[in-house]
Motif scaffolding. Structure first.
Motif, mmCIF file in Angstrom:
data_model
loop_
_atom_site.group_PDB
_atom_site.id
_atom_site.type_symbol
_atom_site.label_atom_id
_atom_site.label_comp_id
_atom_site.label_asym_id
_atom_site.label_seq_id
_atom_site.Cartn_x
_atom_site.Cartn_y
_atom_site.Cartn_z
ATOM 1 N N ALA A 60 20.907 -5.454 -19.358
ATOM 2 C CA ALA A 60 21.027 -6.695 -18.708
ATOM 3 C C ALA A 60 22.490 -7.195 -19.196
ATOM 4 O O ALA A 60 23.104 -7.822 -18.306
ATOM 5 C CB ALA A 60 20.210 -7.403 -19.366
ATOM 6 N N LEU A 61 22.906 -7.098 -20.250
ATOM 7 C CA LEU A 61 24.254 -7.462 -20.686
ATOM 8 C C LEU A 61 25.363 -6.832 -20.356
ATOM 9 O O LEU A 61 26.329 -7.404 -19.592
ATOM 10 C CB LEU A 61 24.386 -7.622 -22.168
ATOM 11 C CG LEU A 61 23.398 -8.486 -22.994
ATOM 12 C CD1 LEU A 61 23.707 -8.221 -24.736
ATOM 13 C CD2 LEU A 61 23.854 -10.017 -22.697
ATOM 14 N N GLY A 62 25.184 -5.332 -20.083
ATOM 15 C CA GLY A 62 26.392 -4.708 -19.311
ATOM 16 C C GLY A 62 26.483 -5.061 -17.783
ATOM 17 O O GLY A 62 27.648 -5.028 -17.388
ATOM 18 N N THR A 63 25.421 -5.140 -17.185
ATOM 19 C CA THR A 63 25.466 -5.574 -15.677
ATOM 20 C C THR A 63 26.158 -7.011 -15.666
ATOM 21 O O THR A 63 27.266 -7.219 -14.747
ATOM 22 C CB THR A 63 24.006 -5.833 -15.066
ATOM 23 O OG1 THR A 63 23.447 -4.477 -15.287
ATOM 24 C CG2 THR A 63 24.167 -6.153 -13.759
ATOM 25 N N VAL A 64 25.993 -7.949 -16.524
ATOM 26 C CA VAL A 64 26.582 -9.206 -16.567
ATOM 27 C C VAL A 64 28.099 -8.941 -16.927
ATOM 28 O O VAL A 64 28.993 -9.799 -16.072
ATOM 29 C CB VAL A 64 25.929 -10.278 -17.276
ATOM 30 C CG1 VAL A 64 26.732 -11.568 -17.500
ATOM 31 C CG2 VAL A 64 24.429 -10.392 -16.888
ATOM 32 N N LEU A 112 27.869 -0.122 -23.014
ATOM 33 C CA LEU A 112 29.176 0.200 -22.679
ATOM 34 C C LEU A 112 29.169 1.161 -21.376
ATOM 35 O O LEU A 112 30.190 0.894 -20.430
ATOM 36 C CB LEU A 112 30.053 0.893 -23.746
ATOM 37 C CG LEU A 112 30.127 0.237 -24.955
ATOM 38 C CD1 LEU A 112 31.047 1.011 -26.211
ATOM 39 C CD2 LEU A 112 31.115 -1.323 -24.781
ATOM 40 N N ASN A 113 28.278 1.934 -21.222
ATOM 41 C CA ASN A 113 28.297 2.749 -20.101
ATOM 42 C C ASN A 113 27.761 1.975 -18.780
ATOM 43 O O ASN A 113 28.141 2.352 -17.616
ATOM 44 C CB ASN A 113 27.157 3.858 -20.327
ATOM 45 C CG ASN A 113 28.009 5.075 -20.854
ATOM 46 O OD1 ASN A 113 28.716 5.937 -20.341
ATOM 47 N ND2 ASN A 113 27.679 5.179 -22.203
ATOM 48 N N GLY A 162 29.850 1.654 -15.475
ATOM 49 C CA GLY A 162 29.483 1.840 -14.209
ATOM 50 C C GLY A 162 29.357 0.867 -13.389
ATOM 51 O O GLY A 162 29.642 0.941 -12.053
ATOM 52 N N VAL A 163 29.111 -0.265 -13.851
ATOM 53 C CA VAL A 163 29.056 -1.663 -12.648
ATOM 54 C C VAL A 163 30.537 -1.789 -12.318
ATOM 55 O O VAL A 163 30.796 -2.198 -11.235
ATOM 56 C CB VAL A 163 28.611 -2.708 -13.595
ATOM 57 C CG1 VAL A 163 28.874 -4.079 -12.442
ATOM 58 C CG2 VAL A 163 27.060 -2.740 -13.760
ATOM 59 N N ALA A 165 25.698 2.469 -10.310
ATOM 60 C CA ALA A 165 25.950 2.711 -11.743
ATOM 61 C C ALA A 165 24.892 3.362 -12.548
ATOM 62 O O ALA A 165 25.336 3.865 -13.690
ATOM 63 C CB ALA A 165 26.035 1.102 -12.540
ATOM 64 N N SER A 166 23.964 3.699 -11.929
ATOM 65 C CA SER A 166 22.661 4.414 -12.619
ATOM 66 C C SER A 166 23.220 5.856 -13.129
ATOM 67 O O SER A 166 22.784 6.292 -14.236
ATOM 68 C CB SER A 166 21.530 4.710 -11.681
ATOM 69 O OG SER A 166 21.936 5.581 -10.594
#
Length: 259
Positions: free
Chosen positions: A78-82, A137-138, A142-143, A173-174
């Motif tokens: 969730a945080l990585g996507t944002v 971080l990944n 990825g995003v 990004a998966s």
């Protein structure tokens, strides 16, 4: 098809069989009490890890690991996507993330114990605090790596918000997200053991320490074997899930190599 499966199974089992054979030969006849022969460890194994001990020690450890790992996966993705989607958010968060990432999770155990107590909550928080970083971080990378042309195409067709996230950003990004999940799994097993060495009353880590303190050395080695087997089984399950979720990605890579 069967021949290929047998060949693949042979490649998977070849190195473990060789390592076990070397261990058996190197330790056979050894009189060092801290390095018992492998035959002694294997003979002790069924007496130590009974069904009752599996229920009282292994099951709680696995549940803590899965709870902390799942928490880290949800928070990290969730945080990585944002963070990966918005350059301004990334610029603000990056210094703080680098600072927090540099703090080893085992160092935080005394601090976490002050706020979460000494029960399962503390252990789950410790596992999650270490697993979250590779996932986060990944996911960010990825995003960020989503093809800009595909983003513009989606925007021009009016694909926005949750639809764009579900059908474009997360699928693109998966592969990198799963790379972070794989790294986090091994970290989670390590932190599971470390957290159970502090103010615990059950768990694999607790049991191994108790064996060590009572100088039951063969029993202690059986606990180490249990940890290795647990890590192997979780890795196999993870690979099965990864191949199912990322079947399109592996198929694309295979077709690219053939062409």
């Amino acid at each position: 098809m069967i021949g290929r499966l047998l060949l693949r199974l042979l490649f998977v089992l070849a190195l473990p069989v060789v390592l076990v054979a070397l261990w058996w030969a190197a330790s056979d006849g050894n009189t060092d009490p801290f390095w018992p022969p492998l035959r002694t460890i294997l003979r002790t194994f069924p007496d130590v890890w009974t069904v009752d001990r599996l229920r009282t020690d292994v099951v709680p450890s696995v549940l803590r690991l899965l709870s902390g790992y799942a928490t880290a996966a949800v928070v990290g993705m969730a945080l990585g996507t944002v963070i990966g989607s918005y350059r301004g958010v990334r610029a603000v968060c990056e210094p703080v993330l680098e600072f927090l990432r540099a703090v080893p999770p085992p160092v935080l155990i005394p601090v976490i114990m002050l706020f979460a107590g000494i029960g399962d909550t503390m252990k789950i928080v410790v596992i999650a605090s270490g697993c979250v970083w590779p996932i986060l971080l990944n996911t960010v990378e990825g995003v960020r790596a989503v093809d800009s042309v595909m983003l513009e195409t989606a925007r021009s067709y009016g694909v926005k918000g949750p639809a764009r996230l579900r059908h474009l950003v997360l699928p693109s990004a998966s592969p990198q997200i799963f790379a972070g999940l794989r790294q986090a799994l091994s970290i989670g097993i390590i932190l599971m053991v470390i957290s159970e060495m502090f103010a615990a009353s059950n768990g694999i880590g607790f049991t191994v320490v108790q064996f060590q303190r009572s100088f039951a050395i063969p029993d202690m080695w059986t606990g180490i074997l249990v940890l290795g087997l647990l890590g192997f089984l979780l890795s196999v399950v993870f690979q099965l899930v990864e191949r199912r979720v990322l079947g399109w990605y592996h198929g694309l890579r295979a077709s690219t190599r053939r062409s």
